[in-house]
Design a protein around this motif. Structure first.
Motif, PDB file in Angstrom:
ATOM      1  N   ALA A 181      55.298  51.069  67.547  1.00 15.65           N
ATOM      2  CA  ALA A 181      55.515  49.628  67.738  1.00 15.65           C
ATOM      3  C   ALA A 181      54.483  48.795  66.999  1.00 15.65           C
ATOM      4  O   ALA A 181      54.804  47.730  66.446  1.00 15.65           O
ATOM      5  N   GLU A 182      53.245  49.266  66.955  1.00 13.97           N
ATOM      6  CA  GLU A 182      52.198  48.467  66.308  1.00 13.97           C
ATOM      7  C   GLU A 182      52.396  48.357  64.800  1.00 13.97           C
ATOM      8  O   GLU A 182      51.797  47.487  64.154  1.00 13.97           O
ATOM      9  N   GLY A 183      53.223  49.228  64.230  1.00  8.24           N
ATOM     10  CA  GLY A 183      53.462  49.152  62.794  1.00  8.24           C
ATOM     11  C   GLY A 183      54.653  48.298  62.408  1.00  8.24           C
ATOM     12  O   GLY A 183      54.859  48.020  61.219  1.00  8.24           O
ATOM     13  N   LEU A 184      55.414  47.835  63.401  1.00  8.37           N
ATOM     14  CA  LEU A 184      56.634  47.103  63.094  1.00  8.37           C
ATOM     15  C   LEU A 184      56.362  45.737  62.472  1.00  8.37           C
ATOM     16  O   LEU A 184      57.110  45.279  61.606  1.00  8.37           O
ATOM     17  N   GLU A 185      55.325  45.065  62.905  1.00  9.17           N
ATOM     18  CA  GLU A 185      54.988  43.751  62.337  1.00  9.17           C
ATOM     19  C   GLU A 185      54.700  43.882  60.847  1.00  9.17           C
ATOM     20  O   GLU A 185      55.153  43.049  60.050  1.00  9.17           O
ATOM     21  N   ARG A 186      53.958  44.896  60.458  1.00  9.03           N
ATOM     22  CA  ARG A 186      53.650  45.085  59.035  1.00  9.03           C
ATOM     23  C   ARG A 186      54.920  45.390  58.250  1.00  9.03           C
ATOM     24  O   ARG A 186      55.092  44.895  57.120  1.00  9.03           O
ATOM     25  N   ARG A 187      55.792  46.200  58.815  1.00  8.31           N
ATOM     26  CA  ARG A 187      57.051  46.490  58.129  1.00  8.31           C
ATOM     27  C   ARG A 187      57.912  45.225  58.021  1.00  8.31           C
ATOM     28  O   ARG A 187      58.587  45.005  57.013  1.00  8.31           O
ATOM     29  N   ALA A 188      57.897  44.410  59.073  1.00  9.40           N
ATOM     30  CA  ALA A 188      58.657  43.160  59.045  1.00  9.40           C
ATOM     31  C   ALA A 188      58.114  42.225  57.970  1.00  9.40           C
ATOM     32  O   ALA A 188      58.884  41.552  57.267  1.00  9.40           O
ATOM     33  N   ASP A 189      56.804  42.180  57.823  1.00  7.61           N
ATOM     34  CA  ASP A 189      56.202  41.349  56.770  1.00  7.61           C
ATOM     35  C   ASP A 189      56.602  41.859  55.386  1.00  7.61           C
ATOM     36  O   ASP A 189      56.885  41.060  54.485  1.00  7.61           O
ATOM     37  N   LEU A 190      56.618  43.167  55.224  1.00  6.14           N
ATOM     38  CA  LEU A 190      57.011  43.747  53.937  1.00  6.14           C
ATOM     39  C   LEU A 190      58.472  43.435  53.643  1.00  6.14           C
ATOM     40  O   LEU A 190      58.829  43.097  52.496  1.00  6.14           O
ATOM     41  N   LEU A 191      59.322  43.529  54.639  1.00  8.50           N
ATOM     42  CA  LEU A 191      60.729  43.169  54.463  1.00  8.50           C
ATOM     43  C   LEU A 191      60.855  41.717  54.035  1.00  8.50           C
ATOM     44  O   LEU A 191      61.622  41.391  53.108  1.00  8.50           O
ATOM     45  N   ALA A 192      60.131  40.826  54.696  1.00  8.01           N
ATOM     46  CA  ALA A 192      60.203  39.401  54.363  1.00  8.01           C
ATOM     47  C   ALA A 192      59.781  39.154  52.919  1.00  8.01           C
ATOM     48  O   ALA A 192      60.444  38.395  52.189  1.00  8.01           O
ATOM     49  N   ARG A 193      58.714  39.797  52.482  1.00  5.57           N
ATOM     50  CA  ARG A 193      58.263  39.607  51.095  1.00  5.57           C
ATOM     51  C   ARG A 193      59.287  40.150  50.113  1.00  5.57           C
ATOM     52  O   ARG A 193      59.551  39.534  49.067  1.00  5.57           O
TER      53      ARG A 193
END
Length: 237
Positions: A181-193
């Motif tokens: 779960a703690e890695g999902l925010e970083r993945r979401a940011d990468l998706l957004a970029r």
């Protein structure tokens, strides 16, 4: 008691019973998985007879399909609430980020989407093509709004953009199978970029143009949520 009052009471009782069945089925699916849960398990968990479950859903696949649809509606409602709070969420890269997190933070919905390919096919077949058609129509309307506001690249047509975006989004979802779960925010940011660089057209417009667009997207989401009510009449939360 009048006949109309009795009908209202019966309808309310039916909706409450259907909601209970969905809650129990969702809990069992989250704990045991699709292949291990039976209608008997759901009936026992809801403290009702098996036949009562069949009054609402004729097959196991229809019941679990209704659970899936409800989870999708919850995710869509989260998107809608975010847009009401911040109009910038209507931009494609922000929309993608929010939807990604709305899905991946729901273990049951994430499990449905990342299950074996045949599972969703079975659930979709049991519910007909209406759900998929509604989502596709909403996506087309959303991309049309973005195009009209000059927010998407203009060297691809809407169908090409929609296909490429959907493939990108689904690829990120599947690549996140097992990510903590703690890695999902970083993945979401990468998706957004990734989405912003691949599909959007230049800088975002001034904040003055976004509230109206956000209202239009909220209306699309609201229509999709309302149209997606399951056949038992249980409203989205």
């Amino acid at each position: 008691m009048s006949a109309s009052t009795e009908r209202v009471r019966d309808a309310r009782g039916r909706a409450e019973r259907a909601r209970l069945i969905l809650d129990v089925a969702a809990d069992l699916l989250a704990r045991h998985g699709y292949r291990r849960v039976t209608i008997d398990d759901v009936a026992a968990g809801a403290n009702i007879g098996k036949g009562t479950v069949y009054l609402h859903w004729k097959t196991r696949e229809q019941l679990f399909g209704a659970v899936f649809e409800r989870e999708v509606r919850y995710a869509l409602d989260e998107l809608r609430q975010a847009l009401r709070q911040d109009p910038r969420g209507c931009l494609l890269h922000r929309f993608a980020r929010a939807y990604f997190l709305a899905i991946t933070r729901r273990p049951l919905l994430r499990g449905f989407l990342l299950a074996d390919p045949g599972l969703l096919g079975k659930l979709a077949a049991s519910r007909g093509a209406a759900l998929d058609g509604r989502h596709r129509a909403m996506a087309r309307d959303y991309f049309r709004l973005l195009t009209e506001h000059g927010l998407l690249r203009d060297d691809m047509d809407a169908d090409e953009l929609g296909y490429a975006y959907q493939a990108t989004f689904e690829g990120f979802l599947r690549a996140d199978d097992g990510v903590p779960a703690e890695g999902l925010e970083r993945r979401a940011d990468l998706l957004a970029r990734t989405v912003q660089r691949a599909f959007e057209n230049g800088p975002a417009p001034g904040d003055g143009t976004l509230p109206g667009l956000a209202d239009s997207v909220v209306a699309l989401l609201s229509d999709l949520i309302d149209d997606g009510r399951d056949e038992s009449g249980v409203p989205p939360a």
